[in-house]
Design a protein around this motif. Structure first.
Motif, PDB file in Angstrom:
ATOM      1  N   GLU A  58      71.878  93.924 -51.990  1.00  0.00           N
ATOM      2  CA  GLU A  58      71.854  92.503 -52.361  1.00  0.00           C
ATOM      3  C   GLU A  58      70.843  91.797 -51.462  1.00  0.00           C
ATOM      4  O   GLU A  58      70.866  91.957 -50.241  1.00  0.00           O
ATOM      5  CB  GLU A  58      73.229  91.865 -52.190  1.00  0.00           C
ATOM      6  CG  GLU A  58      73.223  90.371 -52.545  1.00  0.00           C
ATOM      7  CD  GLU A  58      74.617  89.736 -52.573  1.00  0.00           C
ATOM      8  OE1 GLU A  58      75.619  90.439 -52.340  1.00  0.00           O
ATOM      9  OE2 GLU A  58      74.680  88.519 -52.838  1.00  0.00           O
ATOM     10  N   LEU A  60      69.597  88.593 -49.642  1.00  0.00           N
ATOM     11  CA  LEU A  60      70.204  87.353 -49.140  1.00  0.00           C
ATOM     12  C   LEU A  60      69.140  86.555 -48.402  1.00  0.00           C
ATOM     13  O   LEU A  60      68.353  87.108 -47.624  1.00  0.00           O
ATOM     14  CB  LEU A  60      71.390  87.682 -48.239  1.00  0.00           C
ATOM     15  CG  LEU A  60      72.571  88.349 -48.970  1.00  0.00           C
ATOM     16  CD1 LEU A  60      73.476  89.099 -48.009  1.00  0.00           C
ATOM     17  CD2 LEU A  60      73.360  87.337 -49.795  1.00  0.00           C
ATOM     18  N   GLN A 122      69.096  76.549 -60.921  1.00  0.00           N
ATOM     19  CA  GLN A 122      68.033  77.513 -61.192  1.00  0.00           C
ATOM     20  C   GLN A 122      68.231  78.155 -62.571  1.00  0.00           C
ATOM     21  O   GLN A 122      67.291  78.268 -63.359  1.00  0.00           O
ATOM     22  CB  GLN A 122      68.173  78.575 -60.098  1.00  0.00           C
ATOM     23  CG  GLN A 122      67.025  79.433 -59.823  1.00  0.00           C
ATOM     24  CD  GLN A 122      67.436  80.521 -58.817  1.00  0.00           C
ATOM     25  OE1 GLN A 122      68.511  80.496 -58.205  1.00  0.00           O
ATOM     26  NE2 GLN A 122      66.558  81.499 -58.656  1.00  0.00           N
ATOM     27  N   GLU A 149      73.121  87.971 -60.042  1.00  0.00           N
ATOM     28  CA  GLU A 149      74.502  87.609 -59.715  1.00  0.00           C
ATOM     29  C   GLU A 149      74.730  86.141 -60.032  1.00  0.00           C
ATOM     30  O   GLU A 149      74.042  85.263 -59.523  1.00  0.00           O
ATOM     31  CB  GLU A 149      74.791  87.871 -58.232  1.00  0.00           C
ATOM     32  CG  GLU A 149      74.667  89.339 -57.869  1.00  0.00           C
ATOM     33  CD  GLU A 149      75.271  89.680 -56.516  1.00  0.00           C
ATOM     34  OE1 GLU A 149      75.732  88.761 -55.804  1.00  0.00           O
ATOM     35  OE2 GLU A 149      75.271  90.873 -56.162  1.00  0.00           O
ATOM     36  N   ASP A 179      79.655  87.049 -59.789  1.00  0.00           N
ATOM     37  CA  ASP A 179      79.832  86.991 -58.340  1.00  0.00           C
ATOM     38  C   ASP A 179      81.116  86.235 -58.008  1.00  0.00           C
ATOM     39  O   ASP A 179      81.557  85.397 -58.791  1.00  0.00           O
ATOM     40  CB  ASP A 179      78.627  86.245 -57.731  1.00  0.00           C
ATOM     41  CG  ASP A 179      78.395  86.617 -56.284  1.00  0.00           C
ATOM     42  OD1 ASP A 179      79.225  87.338 -55.684  1.00  0.00           O
ATOM     43  OD2 ASP A 179      77.370  86.174 -55.736  1.00  0.00           O
ATOM     44  N   ARG A 203      85.462  88.384 -51.615  1.00  0.00           N
ATOM     45  CA  ARG A 203      85.885  88.810 -50.277  1.00  0.00           C
ATOM     46  C   ARG A 203      87.296  88.349 -49.915  1.00  0.00           C
ATOM     47  O   ARG A 203      88.018  89.030 -49.203  1.00  0.00           O
ATOM     48  CB  ARG A 203      84.873  88.261 -49.264  1.00  0.00           C
ATOM     49  CG  ARG A 203      85.217  88.418 -47.821  1.00  0.00           C
ATOM     50  CD  ARG A 203      83.955  88.395 -46.979  1.00  0.00           C
ATOM     51  NE  ARG A 203      83.164  87.180 -47.212  1.00  0.00           N
ATOM     52  CZ  ARG A 203      83.258  86.079 -46.455  1.00  0.00           C
ATOM     53  NH1 ARG A 203      84.078  86.038 -45.438  1.00  0.00           N
ATOM     54  NH2 ARG A 203      82.508  85.033 -46.719  1.00  0.00           N
ATOM     55  N   TYR A 258      80.459  94.499 -44.009  1.00  0.00           N
ATOM     56  CA  TYR A 258      80.029  94.826 -42.639  1.00  0.00           C
ATOM     57  C   TYR A 258      80.434  96.235 -42.226  1.00  0.00           C
ATOM     58  O   TYR A 258      79.813  96.820 -41.348  1.00  0.00           O
ATOM     59  CB  TYR A 258      80.614  93.811 -41.646  1.00  0.00           C
ATOM     60  CG  TYR A 258      80.125  92.394 -41.815  1.00  0.00           C
ATOM     61  CD1 TYR A 258      78.997  92.092 -42.584  1.00  0.00           C
ATOM     62  CD2 TYR A 258      80.784  91.334 -41.183  1.00  0.00           C
ATOM     63  CE1 TYR A 258      78.561  90.784 -42.731  1.00  0.00           C
ATOM     64  CE2 TYR A 258      80.351  90.026 -41.328  1.00  0.00           C
ATOM     65  CZ  TYR A 258      79.243  89.754 -42.100  1.00  0.00           C
ATOM     66  OH  TYR A 258      78.819  88.461 -42.238  1.00  0.00           O
TER      67      TYR A 258
HETATM   68  P1  C2E Z   1      77.473  85.764 -51.628  1.00  0.00           P
HETATM   69  O1  C2E Z   1      76.552  85.935 -52.772  1.00  0.00           O
HETATM   70  O2  C2E Z   1      78.928  85.933 -51.885  1.00  0.00           O
HETATM   71  O3  C2E Z   1      76.940  86.787 -50.529  1.00  0.00           O
HETATM   72  C1  C2E Z   1      77.767  87.497 -49.647  1.00  0.00           C
HETATM   73  C2  C2E Z   1      77.897  86.800 -48.325  1.00  0.00           C
HETATM   74  O4  C2E Z   1      78.913  87.445 -47.558  1.00  0.00           O
HETATM   75  C3  C2E Z   1      76.634  86.894 -47.459  1.00  0.00           C
HETATM   76  O5  C2E Z   1      76.554  85.710 -46.653  1.00  0.00           O
HETATM   77  C4  C2E Z   1      76.925  88.120 -46.595  1.00  0.00           C
HETATM   78  O6  C2E Z   1      76.200  88.136 -45.380  1.00  0.00           O
HETATM   79  C5  C2E Z   1      78.403  87.932 -46.340  1.00  0.00           C
HETATM   80  N1  C2E Z   1      79.081  89.208 -46.061  1.00  0.00           N
HETATM   81  C6  C2E Z   1      78.749  90.430 -46.490  1.00  0.00           C
HETATM   82  N2  C2E Z   1      79.618  91.369 -46.056  1.00  0.00           N
HETATM   83  C7  C2E Z   1      80.551  90.696 -45.330  1.00  0.00           C
HETATM   84  C8  C2E Z   1      81.735  91.125 -44.600  1.00  0.00           C
HETATM   85  O7  C2E Z   1      82.101  92.294 -44.539  1.00  0.00           O
HETATM   86  N3  C2E Z   1      82.442  90.139 -43.983  1.00  0.00           N
HETATM   87  C9  C2E Z   1      82.071  88.825 -44.018  1.00  0.00           C
HETATM   88  N4  C2E Z   1      82.818  87.950 -43.368  1.00  0.00           N
HETATM   89  N5  C2E Z   1      80.955  88.402 -44.692  1.00  0.00           N
HETATM   90  C10 C2E Z   1      80.209  89.323 -45.345  1.00  0.00           C
HETATM   91  P2  C2E Z   1      75.214  84.858 -46.549  1.00  0.00           P
HETATM   92  O8  C2E Z   1      74.021  85.762 -46.482  1.00  0.00           O
HETATM   93  O9  C2E Z   1      75.427  83.863 -45.471  1.00  0.00           O
HETATM   94  O10 C2E Z   1      75.158  84.107 -47.943  1.00  0.00           O
HETATM   95  C11 C2E Z   1      76.101  83.142 -48.287  1.00  0.00           C
HETATM   96  C12 C2E Z   1      75.965  82.709 -49.720  1.00  0.00           C
HETATM   97  O11 C2E Z   1      74.722  82.020 -49.931  1.00  0.00           O
HETATM   98  C13 C2E Z   1      75.927  83.874 -50.704  1.00  0.00           C
HETATM   99  O12 C2E Z   1      77.245  84.295 -50.950  1.00  0.00           O
HETATM  100  C14 C2E Z   1      75.257  83.225 -51.904  1.00  0.00           C
HETATM  101  O13 C2E Z   1      76.183  82.487 -52.655  1.00  0.00           O
HETATM  102  C15 C2E Z   1      74.290  82.258 -51.239  1.00  0.00           C
HETATM  103  N6  C2E Z   1      72.942  82.854 -51.239  1.00  0.00           N
HETATM  104  C16 C2E Z   1      72.400  83.757 -50.392  1.00  0.00           C
HETATM  105  N7  C2E Z   1      71.128  84.055 -50.727  1.00  0.00           N
HETATM  106  C17 C2E Z   1      70.854  83.319 -51.834  1.00  0.00           C
HETATM  107  C18 C2E Z   1      69.697  83.186 -52.695  1.00  0.00           C
HETATM  108  O14 C2E Z   1      68.652  83.843 -52.534  1.00  0.00           O
HETATM  109  N8  C2E Z   1      69.805  82.306 -53.740  1.00  0.00           N
HETATM  110  C19 C2E Z   1      70.947  81.591 -53.994  1.00  0.00           C
HETATM  111  N9  C2E Z   1      70.965  80.758 -55.025  1.00  0.00           N
HETATM  112  N10 C2E Z   1      72.043  81.712 -53.220  1.00  0.00           N
HETATM  113  C20 C2E Z   1      72.000  82.552 -52.161  1.00  0.00           C
END
Ligand code: C2E
Ligand code: CA
Ligand code: CA
Ligand code: CA
Length: 279
Positions: A58, A60, A122, A149, A179, A203, A258
């Motif tokens: 994924e 991010l 978007q 997603e 998602d 999660r 993680y």
């Molecule tokens: P999401 O799509 O649900 O992405 C998963 C989030 O959970 C990510 O946070 C990831 O770092 C975190 N995560 C993964 N594994 C674990 C784990 O085992 N434990 C915990 N506590 N957290 C975990 P991140 O990178 O801070 O992203 C947060 C949200 O921001 C994402 O949730 C998504 O909704 C949004 N996001 C991130 N990148 C993009 C993007 O390029 N475009 C858009 N529109 N939204 C984005």
């Protein structure tokens, strides 16, 4: 008059001025961030639950700004949505993600899927489908390696256009996933009418799956339902080995979290995949 005076005073507390000041500050930085190359993608492995081998990743988004530091998406995506900046930023994400996945394919010979988050604003932009198709054409990435997603909340704002766009993307061979599945208080009927391939179990359900019997029952039910509908399941937020045993015994197809790896910068991700690919 006294009452009025009081409430108008309350509208301009120093704290609020600070909040809007920070917002403006962030917004003005965000307007220049693409040009200044301040955005970065990090990549989190998605593995096959039974073997722990890499299947996809994924993408991010991170924003590295000299004065704000590294800003996490939860802090800036909402503002990007409000201002519409999410459209050019999101286009950059799709372009970069496709290029990266095509590059790993060339490097390793393995098909490694790339999942990209799409936000509501978007998705509703009339140019969205063309942006996606152009990114595939520019990168020469196979469409089936791109997975978009989409959150349950977006799907629930059910409009004719949503259905149309999903069908166009599906017809182009792109994979579609739901998602944060389970957080949308939804009627499940959309799973039958829309061409989704994958459910990502939020999660919050995985977190307590070992200690909360309601959560374990829900996860089991979601996996079984998804499989009966021909959908693939990914568990999000897997942090402990014991959770992987549960997910294995329930035949959850893929896992992410993680426990396997944090999101990694591209070079570190390439090292990770060299040691964990499917062969
Ligand atoms: P999401 O799509 O649900 O992405 C998963 C989030 O959970 C990510 O946070 C990831 O770092 C975190 N995560 C993964 N594994 C674990 C784990 O085992 N434990 C915990 N506590 N957290 C975990 P991140 O990178 O801070 O992203 C947060 C949200 O921001 C994402 O949730 C998504 O909704 C949004 N996001 C991130 N990148 C993009 C993007 O390029 N475009 C858009 N529109 N939204 C984005
Ligand atoms: Ca996601
Ligand atoms: Ca499909
Ligand atoms: Ca999620």
């Amino acid at each position: 008059a006294k009452h009025q005076g009081k409430s108008s005073y309350a509208l301009f507390t120093p704290e609020m001025t600070e909040v809007s000041h920070e917002r403006l500050h962030m917004e003005s930085h965000m307007r220049k961030a693409l040009e200044l190359n301040e955005f970065q993608l990090v990549f989190q492995p998605i593995v096959e639950t039974s073997s722990g081998k890499l299947m996809a990743t994924e993408a991010l988004l991170r924003w590295n700004n000299p004065s704000l530091g590294t800003v996490m998406p939860d802090r800036f995506i909402p503002l990007a949505e409000e201002t519409g900046l999410i459209i050019p930023i999101g286009e950059w994400v799709i372009q970069e993600a496709c290029k990266a996945a095509q590059c790993w394919q060339a490097l390793t010979g393995y098909d490694i899927g790339i999942a990209v988050n799409v936000s509501p604003r978007q998705f509703r932009d009339p140019g969205f489908t063309d942006i996606v198709l152009k990114a595939l054409a520019d990168s020469h990435l196979k469409p089936e390696l791109l997975e978009l997603e989409i959150t349950e909340r977006l799907i629930l704002d059910n409009t004719i256009e949503t259905a149309d766009i999903l069908r166009q993307l599906d017809a182009a061979g792109i994979r579609l996933s739901v998602d944060d599945f389970g957080t949308g208080y939804s009627a499940l009927s959309y799973l039958k009418t829309y061409p989704f391939d994958t459910l990502k179990i939020d999660r919050s359900f995985i977190q307590d799956v070992l200690t909360d019997t309601d959560d374990s029952a829900l996860v089991r039910a979601i996996i079984n339902m998804a499989h009966s509908l021909g959908l693939t399941v990914i568990a999000e937020g897997v942090e402990e080995e014991a959770q992987t045993h549960f997910l294995k015994s329930e035949h959850c197809d893929y896992s992410q979290g993680y426990f396997y790896s944090r999101p990694l910068p591209e070079q570190e991700f390439i090292h990770w995949l060299e040691n964990n690919h499917r062969a």
